[in-house]
Design a protein around this motif. Structure first.
Motif, mmCIF file in Angstrom:
data_model
loop_
_atom_site.group_PDB
_atom_site.id
_atom_site.type_symbol
_atom_site.label_atom_id
_atom_site.label_comp_id
_atom_site.label_asym_id
_atom_site.label_seq_id
_atom_site.Cartn_x
_atom_site.Cartn_y
_atom_site.Cartn_z
ATOM 1 N N MET A 1 3.527 14.486 7.514
ATOM 2 C CA MET A 1 2.106 14.167 7.327
ATOM 3 C C MET A 1 1.511 13.479 8.553
ATOM 4 S SD MET A 1 -0.630 14.190 5.544
ATOM 5 C CE MET A 1 -0.087 14.710 3.937
ATOM 6 N N LEU A 2 2.282 12.513 9.111
ATOM 7 C CA LEU A 2 1.810 11.801 10.295
ATOM 8 C C LEU A 2 1.596 12.759 11.457
ATOM 9 C CD1 LEU A 2 1.136 9.171 11.760
ATOM 10 C CD2 LEU A 2 3.587 8.914 12.264
ATOM 11 N N GLN A 3 2.501 13.738 11.572
ATOM 12 C CA GLN A 3 2.373 14.710 12.646
ATOM 13 C C GLN A 3 1.086 15.527 12.506
ATOM 14 O OE1 GLN A 3 5.717 17.343 12.973
ATOM 15 N NE2 GLN A 3 4.830 18.558 14.630
ATOM 16 N N LEU A 4 0.732 15.877 11.267
ATOM 17 C CA LEU A 4 -0.506 16.626 11.037
ATOM 18 C C LEU A 4 -1.735 15.816 11.433
ATOM 19 C CD1 LEU A 4 0.162 18.372 7.597
ATOM 20 C CD2 LEU A 4 -0.039 19.461 9.839
ATOM 21 N N TRP A 5 -1.750 14.537 11.041
ATOM 22 C CA TRP A 5 -2.881 13.693 11.396
ATOM 23 C C TRP A 5 -2.982 13.502 12.908
ATOM 24 C CZ3 TRP A 5 -6.928 12.787 8.603
ATOM 25 C CH2 TRP A 5 -6.835 12.735 7.208
ATOM 26 N N LEU A 6 -1.825 13.364 13.569
ATOM 27 C CA LEU A 6 -1.837 13.204 15.032
ATOM 28 C C LEU A 6 -2.367 14.469 15.706
ATOM 29 C CD1 LEU A 6 1.554 11.334 15.688
ATOM 30 C CD2 LEU A 6 -0.772 10.407 15.859
ATOM 31 N N SER A 203 -8.662 23.688 12.416
ATOM 32 C CA SER A 203 -8.883 24.270 11.088
ATOM 33 C C SER A 203 -7.569 24.413 10.329
ATOM 34 C CB SER A 203 -9.569 25.640 11.225
ATOM 35 O OG SER A 203 -8.752 26.543 11.949
ATOM 36 N N ILE A 204 -6.483 24.776 11.038
ATOM 37 C CA ILE A 204 -5.182 24.916 10.381
ATOM 38 C C ILE A 204 -4.680 23.566 9.878
ATOM 39 C CG2 ILE A 204 -2.738 25.455 10.768
ATOM 40 C CD1 ILE A 204 -3.615 27.671 12.631
ATOM 41 N N THR A 205 -4.748 22.537 10.731
ATOM 42 C CA THR A 205 -4.268 21.214 10.320
ATOM 43 C C THR A 205 -5.134 20.632 9.210
ATOM 44 O OG1 THR A 205 -5.531 20.214 12.147
ATOM 45 C CG2 THR A 205 -3.210 20.677 12.543
ATOM 46 N N ALA A 206 -6.448 20.890 9.254
ATOM 47 C CA ALA A 206 -7.330 20.401 8.191
ATOM 48 C C ALA A 206 -6.968 21.032 6.856
ATOM 49 C CB ALA A 206 -8.789 20.700 8.542
ATOM 50 N N ASP A 207 -6.664 22.329 6.872
ATOM 51 C CA ASP A 207 -6.272 23.018 5.645
ATOM 52 C C ASP A 207 -4.945 22.468 5.112
ATOM 53 O OD1 ASP A 207 -6.489 24.957 3.599
ATOM 54 O OD2 ASP A 207 -5.157 26.300 4.704
ATOM 55 N N GLN A 208 -4.004 22.201 6.008
ATOM 56 C CA GLN A 208 -2.707 21.671 5.593
ATOM 57 C C GLN A 208 -2.829 20.247 5.045
ATOM 58 O OE1 GLN A 208 -0.472 22.201 9.225
ATOM 59 N NE2 GLN A 208 0.219 24.252 8.656
ATOM 60 N N ILE A 209 -3.647 19.430 5.699
ATOM 61 C CA ILE A 209 -3.882 18.070 5.214
ATOM 62 C C ILE A 209 -4.528 18.105 3.838
ATOM 63 C CG2 ILE A 209 -5.229 15.955 5.593
ATOM 64 C CD1 ILE A 209 -4.831 16.416 8.609
ATOM 65 N N SER A 210 -5.459 19.039 3.657
ATOM 66 C CA SER A 210 -6.136 19.182 2.370
ATOM 67 C C SER A 210 -5.150 19.507 1.253
ATOM 68 C CB SER A 210 -7.214 20.269 2.464
ATOM 69 O OG SER A 210 -7.797 20.515 1.205
ATOM 70 N N MET A 211 -4.218 20.409 1.551
ATOM 71 C CA MET A 211 -3.252 20.807 0.524
ATOM 72 C C MET A 211 -2.244 19.694 0.223
ATOM 73 S SD MET A 211 -2.397 24.839 1.308
ATOM 74 C CE MET A 211 -1.854 24.532 2.993
ATOM 75 N N LEU A 212 -1.793 18.986 1.247
ATOM 76 C CA LEU A 212 -0.764 17.968 1.058
ATOM 77 C C LEU A 212 -1.292 16.677 0.438
ATOM 78 C CD1 LEU A 212 1.317 18.364 4.352
ATOM 79 C CD2 LEU A 212 1.928 19.108 2.046
ATOM 80 N N THR A 213 -2.550 16.348 0.727
ATOM 81 C CA THR A 213 -3.115 15.086 0.241
ATOM 82 C C THR A 213 -3.932 15.245 -1.023
ATOM 83 O OG1 THR A 213 -5.102 15.334 1.611
ATOM 84 C CG2 THR A 213 -3.226 14.163 2.581
ATOM 85 N N GLY A 214 -4.335 16.491 -1.341
ATOM 86 C CA GLY A 214 -5.200 16.697 -2.496
ATOM 87 C C GLY A 214 -6.663 16.481 -2.187
#
Length: 339
Positions: A1-6, A203-214
């Protein structure tokens, strides 16, 4: 998760830096090609600073996140308008809108018209199942692009007949003697390439963050992605305020908002799962309505030209900022509670 935010933050920084230089090179190109003030403030620079939104929204539909794409377009519009409130604070005592001319009413109204067309289309598609398309592209998106082309031509012709205020700063000498037109074009293209890559990854990381965090895609697109891709407009507006080019600052914001609405057409072209606006959440009407209300408040302030202010800001700017933050809160609540 931290890697996605970074990665999200890093891609946002790339977009900010590249978007800032993109705006600079666009200004040089407009000056050296003789396109004129209309293209400098309201059209060319507006299109340049809106390129991150375009790339990110198109990338979002490619990776299957249409709500991020549409939310980014509307969210960027609201963020751009709150930039004017920030610019009002920076420019000193008295309302900012007292320092610009009435010609911005036209571009502001065009922005409202395009937003209203999208709202109308969302209502038709969700409540009346009206979703006509041509070669997979919604008829509403095509009408949106056609309206944009017609109205931009109107704005350009009006600007030719009614130039900006004569007391605006005039560039009597070349402010960029070290840059040729060809050099500026190369720099513009390099920045555009960086933005294309960064926007795609964002856009890819935003979509992944959306799925992982709800966190809802609509909220991600309308607030977080929109803020990241709108930072070039913020930088360009602040730069214009610092040199006293108030008409340039306001023209850039309204021009960007107009171009942002065409993003829906281009996103629809790349969306392969049907008509774009028929496959996004109805909650986008809220973001669009917030933008329409904010733009209306600013246009009323521009027309009325009240000299009253509070904490160096005009009451129109304060009201627009309040509407923005109220909209962010409502969108967050809906994003968490509405399916």
């Amino acid at each position: 998760m931290l890697q996605l935010w970074l990665e999200f933050i890093l891609m946002a920084i790339f977009i900010i830096i590249s978007g800032t230089y993109l705006s600079k090179y666009g200004d040089i190109i407009a000056d050296k090609s003789g396109l004129g003030q209309a293209f400098i403030g309201g059209i060319l620079i507006a299109m340049a600073t809106s390129l991150p939104e375009l790339v990110t929204s198109v990338s979002s539909v490619i990776v299957g996140a249409p709500d991020i794409a549409v939310g980014n377009a509307f969210g960027s519009n609201t963020f751009n308008l709150v930039i004017l409130a920030f610019a009002d604070l920076l420019q000193g005592k008295g309302p900012l809108l007292l320092r610009v001319n009435y010609s911005h009413l036209l571009s502001g109204l065009v922005g409202i018209l395009l937003s209203a067309l999208v709202v109308f289309s969302l209502i038709l598609s969700h409540f009346m199942n009206f979703n006509l398309s041509i070669f997979g592209v919604g008829i509403d998106s095509i009408i949106l692009l056609f309206t944009y082309i017609v109205t931009v031509r109107m704005i350009y012709r009006y600007d030719k007949k009614n130039p900006l205020d004569p007391d605006d700063p005039v560039k009597e000498v070349d402010p960029n003697p070290d840059y040729t037109l060809n050099k500026a074009l190369v720099g513009f293209l390099v920045c555009a390439v960086v933005i294309v890559f960064s926007g795609y990854r964002l856009s890819i990381t935003a979509d992944q963050i959306s799925m992982l965090t709800g966190i809802d895609q609509s909220f991600m697109g309308s607030i977080m992605v929109a803020a990241a891709t709108s930072l070039p407009e913020l930088v360009a507006t602040i730069a214009a305020i610092r040199i006293g080019s108030y008409n340039m600052a306001v023209g850039n914001v309204f021009g960007s908002n107009i171009f942002n609405m065409t993003i829906i057409f281009f996103a629809d072209v790349f969306y392969t799962q049907g008509v774009l606006l028929d496959n996004v959440r109805i909650v986008h009407i809220l973001t669009a309505t917030v933008g329409i209300i904010m733009a209306s408040i600013i246009l009323i302030g521009l027309f009325y030209r009240s000299r009253r202010s509070f904490m160096w800001m005009g009451w129109d700017a304060i009201a627009a900022a309040v509407v923005y933050f109220a909209g962010v809160y409502l969108l967050f609540q809906l994003g968490l509670n509405v399916i």
